[in-house]
Design a protein around this motif. Structure first.
Motif, PDB file in Angstrom:
ATOM      1  N   GLY A 221      26.591  42.927 -33.639  1.00  0.00           N
ATOM      2  CA  GLY A 221      25.672  43.044 -32.514  1.00  0.00           C
ATOM      3  C   GLY A 221      26.289  43.589 -31.244  1.00  0.00           C
ATOM      4  N   VAL A 222      27.598  43.813 -31.240  1.00  0.00           N
ATOM      5  CA  VAL A 222      28.224  44.427 -30.068  1.00  0.00           C
ATOM      6  C   VAL A 222      28.360  45.929 -30.330  1.00  0.00           C
ATOM      7  CG1 VAL A 222      30.188  44.476 -28.502  1.00  0.00           C
ATOM      8  CG2 VAL A 222      29.476  42.308 -29.527  1.00  0.00           C
ATOM      9  N   PHE A 223      27.758  46.718 -29.458  1.00  0.00           N
ATOM     10  CA  PHE A 223      27.771  48.171 -29.579  1.00  0.00           C
ATOM     11  C   PHE A 223      28.837  48.695 -28.626  1.00  0.00           C
ATOM     12  CE2 PHE A 223      23.739  49.001 -31.892  1.00  0.00           C
ATOM     13  CZ  PHE A 223      23.357  47.690 -32.033  1.00  0.00           C
ATOM     14  N   ARG A 224      30.008  49.004 -29.182  1.00  0.00           N
ATOM     15  CA  ARG A 224      31.122  49.378 -28.321  1.00  0.00           C
ATOM     16  C   ARG A 224      31.348  50.878 -28.416  1.00  0.00           C
ATOM     17  NH1 ARG A 224      37.065  48.762 -28.528  1.00  0.00           N
ATOM     18  NH2 ARG A 224      36.856  48.289 -30.739  1.00  0.00           N
ATOM     19  N   LEU A 394      25.894  45.873 -25.146  1.00  0.00           N
ATOM     20  CA  LEU A 394      26.407  47.237 -25.038  1.00  0.00           C
ATOM     21  C   LEU A 394      27.700  47.220 -24.257  1.00  0.00           C
ATOM     22  CD1 LEU A 394      23.619  49.652 -23.825  1.00  0.00           C
ATOM     23  CD2 LEU A 394      24.737  49.533 -26.034  1.00  0.00           C
ATOM     24  N   LEU A 395      28.748  47.807 -24.815  1.00  0.00           N
ATOM     25  CA  LEU A 395      29.983  47.975 -24.043  1.00  0.00           C
ATOM     26  C   LEU A 395      30.220  49.474 -23.948  1.00  0.00           C
ATOM     27  CD1 LEU A 395      32.238  45.214 -25.662  1.00  0.00           C
ATOM     28  CD2 LEU A 395      30.824  45.037 -23.619  1.00  0.00           C
ATOM     29  N   ASP A 396      29.947  50.024 -22.769  1.00  0.00           N
ATOM     30  CA  ASP A 396      30.009  51.481 -22.641  1.00  0.00           C
ATOM     31  C   ASP A 396      31.288  51.923 -21.932  1.00  0.00           C
ATOM     32  OD1 ASP A 396      29.103  54.145 -22.849  1.00  0.00           O
ATOM     33  OD2 ASP A 396      27.044  53.467 -22.597  1.00  0.00           O
ATOM     34  N   VAL A 397      31.480  53.235 -21.861  1.00  0.00           N
ATOM     35  CA  VAL A 397      32.692  53.783 -21.242  1.00  0.00           C
ATOM     36  C   VAL A 397      32.318  54.769 -20.146  1.00  0.00           C
ATOM     37  CG1 VAL A 397      34.023  53.579 -23.386  1.00  0.00           C
ATOM     38  CG2 VAL A 397      32.859  55.735 -22.864  1.00  0.00           C
ATOM     39  N   THR A 398      33.291  55.149 -19.345  1.00  0.00           N
ATOM     40  CA  THR A 398      33.062  56.190 -18.347  1.00  0.00           C
ATOM     41  C   THR A 398      33.456  57.534 -18.977  1.00  0.00           C
ATOM     42  OG1 THR A 398      33.575  56.986 -16.129  1.00  0.00           O
ATOM     43  CG2 THR A 398      35.362  55.882 -17.263  1.00  0.00           C
TER      44      THR A 398
ATOM     45  N   LEU B  60      38.064  40.113 -27.090  1.00  0.00           N
ATOM     46  CA  LEU B  60      37.302  40.938 -26.148  1.00  0.00           C
ATOM     47  C   LEU B  60      35.804  40.736 -26.386  1.00  0.00           C
ATOM     48  CD1 LEU B  60      37.216  43.406 -24.038  1.00  0.00           C
ATOM     49  CD2 LEU B  60      36.781  44.787 -26.058  1.00  0.00           C
ATOM     50  N   LEU B  61      35.396  40.791 -27.652  1.00  0.00           N
ATOM     51  CA  LEU B  61      33.969  40.675 -27.954  1.00  0.00           C
ATOM     52  C   LEU B  61      33.448  39.285 -27.610  1.00  0.00           C
ATOM     53  CD1 LEU B  61      33.566  42.709 -31.296  1.00  0.00           C
ATOM     54  CD2 LEU B  61      33.621  43.512 -28.936  1.00  0.00           C
ATOM     55  N   THR B  62      34.223  38.244 -27.946  1.00  0.00           N
ATOM     56  CA  THR B  62      33.801  36.869 -27.656  1.00  0.00           C
ATOM     57  C   THR B  62      33.644  36.652 -26.149  1.00  0.00           C
ATOM     58  OG1 THR B  62      35.034  36.158 -29.586  1.00  0.00           O
ATOM     59  CG2 THR B  62      34.377  34.436 -28.041  1.00  0.00           C
ATOM     60  N   LEU B  63      34.652  37.078 -25.385  1.00  0.00           N
ATOM     61  CA  LEU B  63      34.587  36.868 -23.933  1.00  0.00           C
ATOM     62  C   LEU B  63      33.502  37.747 -23.306  1.00  0.00           C
ATOM     63  CD1 LEU B  63      38.395  36.523 -23.092  1.00  0.00           C
ATOM     64  CD2 LEU B  63      36.654  34.734 -23.013  1.00  0.00           C
ATOM     65  N   GLU B  89      37.984  43.091 -14.972  1.00  0.00           N
ATOM     66  CA  GLU B  89      39.357  42.627 -15.223  1.00  0.00           C
ATOM     67  C   GLU B  89      39.620  42.533 -16.720  1.00  0.00           C
ATOM     68  OE1 GLU B  89      41.669  42.243 -13.079  1.00  0.00           O
ATOM     69  OE2 GLU B  89      40.744  41.827 -11.139  1.00  0.00           O
ATOM     70  N   LEU B  90      38.642  42.003 -17.441  1.00  0.00           N
ATOM     71  CA  LEU B  90      38.778  41.832 -18.890  1.00  0.00           C
ATOM     72  C   LEU B  90      38.970  43.194 -19.564  1.00  0.00           C
ATOM     73  CD1 LEU B  90      38.465  39.749 -21.294  1.00  0.00           C
ATOM     74  CD2 LEU B  90      36.076  40.483 -21.377  1.00  0.00           C
ATOM     75  N   ASN B  91      38.108  44.151 -19.186  1.00  0.00           N
ATOM     76  CA  ASN B  91      38.191  45.487 -19.784  1.00  0.00           C
ATOM     77  C   ASN B  91      39.517  46.166 -19.463  1.00  0.00           C
ATOM     78  OD1 ASN B  91      35.721  45.497 -21.102  1.00  0.00           O
ATOM     79  ND2 ASN B  91      34.613  46.259 -19.319  1.00  0.00           N
ATOM     80  N   ALA B  92      39.937  46.037 -18.180  1.00  0.00           N
ATOM     81  CA  ALA B  92      41.196  46.663 -17.785  1.00  0.00           C
ATOM     82  C   ALA B  92      42.348  46.024 -18.568  1.00  0.00           C
ATOM     83  CB  ALA B  92      41.408  46.516 -16.273  1.00  0.00           C
ATOM     84  N   ALA B  93      42.289  44.706 -18.765  1.00  0.00           N
ATOM     85  CA  ALA B  93      43.339  43.992 -19.510  1.00  0.00           C
ATOM     86  C   ALA B  93      43.357  44.460 -20.961  1.00  0.00           C
ATOM     87  CB  ALA B  93      43.094  42.488 -19.443  1.00  0.00           C
ATOM     88  N   PHE B  94      42.170  44.627 -21.554  1.00  0.00           N
ATOM     89  CA  PHE B  94      42.098  45.061 -22.953  1.00  0.00           C
ATOM     90  C   PHE B  94      42.692  46.460 -23.112  1.00  0.00           C
ATOM     91  CE2 PHE B  94      39.961  47.191 -26.499  1.00  0.00           C
ATOM     92  CZ  PHE B  94      40.287  46.325 -27.528  1.00  0.00           C
TER      93      PHE B  94
END
Lengths: 621, 218
Positions: A221-224, A394-398, B60-63, B89-94
């Motif tokens: 369910g996470v769309f990365r 949704l986990l998107d990027v720049t 990463l996904l859990t947090l 912060e989480l994304n930058a750390a990952f």
């Protein structure tokens, strides 16, 4: 301590609309009864709302289907593809302006404006008109006021200025932007809802004016998003343009130069090129017509599908270049992709499909309507944001690297492209002179090594640094991209703890006070604008209905003489009324015409076409 | 300086032990952002150079499922800002931890090792080698797509990949177990990281040339 989720599931006031604000068409959708639904105008099967504006001679603005209908007869007062102008300066859009029948100019702060019937409009204001219309259509479909909060989609490859321009357009339309979502990412949500399989997906999105490719990993369910690439100036418009150029070159001897350069004439050719292209997706050949009696031109030319394919090969090649880059950035091979999802009307072109299939080595997934899937995904995201579910994220990027210009014009990268958002980076800077209290930064977006080859987001003035000897100030500048992909900058002088202030003048954009002023102005003129636009729409409807009457009345069987007379009278009255400016009277005449033509519509439905016409009123025949 | 809720400390709201300074998994409170938390702390994993990529991604996904601003849009302004900030912060750390180079670079910095510019001086044999790579790349750049000069790129890329793997494993050897702060070995790591920068720059140029070739092939 238990975690209390807000009970918003049953509160419709929290519903969030999904809007795909497209170059050619826009679509609205909403989460309803456990799934995303496209909001179609009442009585229509087609959820696409043309992103077209028409400016009638006597004021008002007509938007959407009516504007599209009028554009064929009066291209000189119609505007297409406003999206291509968003967040851009005059120099950037020179070639686009060649096909636009209005004069472009730029304000001192670099804001693009079009002069239309004596008034200047920024692309933001024009897009706001489209968004407002889409919102009205959504309301008509829902049978109640549509939500004022919306998820609005943008091409993934849109830069900061283009995203901000979209956000400002929504504010000017009176909408609150719950989230800006990238189009291919939104499409993947709709796809994921449909498929429910984990894996790696490539979304190939070729729309009317923009191209995006995004590589995503779907996991529980996470769309990365792993990477994205694209071109904000490549789409169906460019395919049409290849046919326009063919027509112009073959017409070169037959029409004078002034005619060929006339934007209205060109817009007319573009409309017929678009029609020809669409026909070629289902037929081996089609005709390209250019008929302009006022210029003494009636030209026809048969176009074979192979001929179009040859002309658009370089365009498809550019999309595949972006696919290669996205794959390289994601560190994947085409064989790693589990599914290819096609999005955007231009993916209906057979050559596009076959080349995408060849590139990824697999047949693309085509179960979803390429015109509606982005809006459906926006509605899914609206559902997530309204608190309806936590099952999807949704986990998107720049899409573009962010940097600052250093001495000598090089770029020092601050945030790399394809970094997940939101993200932040804090960089330390110091002063070069004693008692220096300010620092200027040129913030740029792009991948090139020199700042002048990247796109400047504007100059940031950092002030309020306490006076210290050179090199003693420790200024920590925090660059953050929010979940919409929009940049925010804050700064602090660390040795004294002073908050330095940041003043970022947007390039080609609006400042907050400007947006507020525009909103105030629009309230002042709201009634006037509303009346003028309503009048224009009523006139169009009367025109459509009377044309339908004149072409069907003679052939309708079983109408008695009184009914025919009644219809003819109503047509005459409505046409006469349409020349006046009394909105209430014109509305009454239009309603009377509709009532009078009901027997005609019924008679037509009784005839051979009965089955095809079921559920339609006369003006839709 | 704000108080840091490092792993092992108590949540200020429910007193449960927290596994990350960003978020209390026990009471679901988003904790006040601390300036530049360690990326290991942010993701709540043991500081160590070797890393389990799959476990890191799961963290990463859990947090993200708890912290992401999408799930806090109805909260008060302060909470929303905190969700946005802590997710950043989480994304930058990952991004730091999921990349071998950036992870090693961060460890050297955090242990007060030399910076990139402190160890700018590279051995002359290495620089001579770099000049050879550059020449091969420049010759290939000026040559047509299917020329012998272009063909030289493939063996160069292969040898650079091998060299990179070798240097990275030398770095790994020096970072396991984690050295003390200021340890002399950090200097050895920094020198190798600088060598990797040279290798990566050339590999990047080769990748660009290959993308350009693929584009003109048709």
């Amino acid at each position: 301590m238990p975690f209390l989720e807000l009970d918003v599931l049953n509160n419709p006031n929290n519903a969030i609309l999904g809007i795909d604000l497209g170059t050619t068409n826009s679509v609205a959708a909403i989460w309803q009864d456990g799934r995303p639904t496209v909001l179609r105008p009442p009585g229509q099967n087609d959820g696409r709302i043309p992103s077209v504006l028409h400016f009638p001679e006597d004021g008002g603005i007509v938007v959407g289907r009516n504007a599209r209908a009028l554009a064929t007869e009066s291209p000189e007062s119609s505007l297409f593809s406003v999206k291509r102008l968003m967040g851009r300066g005059l120099e950037d859009v020179r070639t686009d302006l060649d096909g636009i029948p209005f004069e472009g100019s730029e304000t001192d702060s670099g804001l693009l404006q079009l002069e239309i019937r004596g008034k200047k409009y920024s692309p933001q204001e024009l897009s706001a008109r489209i968004l407002h219309h889409v919102w009205q259509v959504a309301g008509a479909a829902l049978g109640e006021l549509a939500p004022l909060r919306a998820v609005i989609t943008v091409p993934a490859y849109f830069d900061d200025a283009q995203r901000q321009a979209t956000r400002d357009a929504a504010r000017l339309a009176g909408l609150e932007v719950a989230r800006i979502v990238n189009e291919p990412t939104a499409a993947s949500l709709a796809y994921g809802l449909d498929q429910k399989n984990d894996g790696t997906v490539a979304v190939y999105d070729l729309g009317g004016g923009t191209f995006d490719v995004s590589i995503l990993s779907i996991e529980e369910g996470v769309f990365r998003v792993l990477s994205t690439s694209g071109d904000t100036h490549l789409g169906g418009d460019d395919i049409d343009q290849t046919l326009v150029e063919l027509a112009l070159s073959e017409l070169a001897g037959k029409a004078d130069e002034a005619t060929l350069a006339d934007p209205a004439f060109r817009q007319g050719i573009r409309l017929s090129a678009e029609k020809c292209k669409i026909e070629l997706s289902s037929r081996p050949e089609s005709e390209l017509h250019v008929v302009a009696p006022e210029h003494g031109i009636a030209w026809r030319r048969t176009i074979r599908r192979a001929e179009l394919e040859e002309r658009i090969a370089p365009l498809i090649q550019r999309t595949l270049d972006a696919c290669r880059r996205a794959m390289a950035d994601a560190k994947l091979q085409p064989s790693d992709i589990d599914e290819v999802v096609l999005v955007g009307g231009s993916t209906r072109v057979p050559a596009v499909r076959s080349q995408v299939q060849e590139f990824f080595g697999r047949e693309p997934h085509t179960a979803l309507d390429p015109d509606e899937v982005v809006a459906l995904g926006a509605a899914v995201q609206g559902h997530v944001l309204s608190g309806g579910t936590r099952d999807m994220l949704l986990l998107d990027v720049t899409p573009l690297s962010l940097g600052i210009e250093t001495m000598g014009g090089a770029v020092s990268k601050v945030i790399d492209r394809n970094s997940p958002i939101p993200t932040q980076v804090t960089e330390g800077y110091t002063t070069y002179a004693d008692n220096q209290t300010g620092i200027d930064f040129n913030i740029v977006q792009g991948e090139r090594e020199l700042a002048r080859d990247c796109r400047s987001l504007g100059t940031m003035k950092l002030s309020g640094i306490p006076p210290l000897p050179a090199g003693m100030a420790r200024v920590a500048v925090r660059f953050s991209l929010d979940a919409d992909g929009v940049l925010n900058v804050t700064a602090k002088e660390e040795s004294t703890g002073t908050e330095a202030s940041i003043d970022l003048a947007p390039m080609h954009g609006l400042t907050d006070p400007e947006v507020e002023q525009m909103l105030l102005d629009s309230y002042d003129h709201a009634q006037e604008d509303f009346d003028a636009s309503r009048l224009a729409n009523l006139r169009i409807e009367i025109g459509t209905m009377s044309r339908a009457v004149s072409s069907h009345l003679a052939s309708a069987i079983g109408l008695d003489r009184d009914t025919v007379l009644d219809i003819e009278e109503a047509v005459a009255a409505a046409e006469k009324s349409a020349t006046t400016s009394d909105v209430a009277a014109v509305q009454a005449a239009r309603d009377e015409l509709e009532r009078a033509t009901l027997p005609l519509a019924a008679a037509l439905m009784d005839s051979v076409a009965k089955r095809a016409l079921e559920g339609k009123t006369l003006d839709q025949v | 300086m704000e108080h840091q809720h490092a792993p092992g400390e108590e949540c200020p709201k429910c007193w449960a032990k927290v596994s990350t300074p960003l978020f209390c998994e026990s009471c679901k409170a988003i904790l006040p952002a601390t300036a530049n938390p360690s990326p290991f702390d942010a993701l709540g994993v043991e500081p160590s150079y070797p890393i389990d990529a799959m476990a890191l991604r799961k963290r990463l996904l859990t947090l993200s499922r708890q912290l992401h601003p999408d799930f806090h849009i109805h909260a008060d302004t302060g909470t929303r800002a905190l969700a946005e900030r802590n997710t950043a912060e989480l994304n930058a750390a990952f991004e730091i931890l999921s990349d071998d180079f950036r992870r090693a670079d961060w460890i050297v910095k955090s242990l007060a090792g030399p910076s990139e510019s402190d160890e700018r001086q590279m051995p002359s044999e290495f620089l001579a080698e770099v000049m050879e790579w550059n020449e091969t790349v420049e010759d290939a750049r000026d040559a047509p797509a299917d020329s012998p000069a272009r063909a030289e790129l493939d063996p160069l890329a292969t040898s650079l990949e091998e060299q990179r793997a070798r240097v990275m494993s030398e770095i790994s050897d020096r970072l396991v177990p984690l050295p003390e702060a200021h340890a002399p070995v950090l200097r050895e790591v920094r020198r190798r990281l600088n060598a990797v920068r040279y290798i990566d720059r050339t590999l990047g140029e080769i990748a660009e040339l290959r993308l350009a070739d693929a584009s003109s092939e048709r």
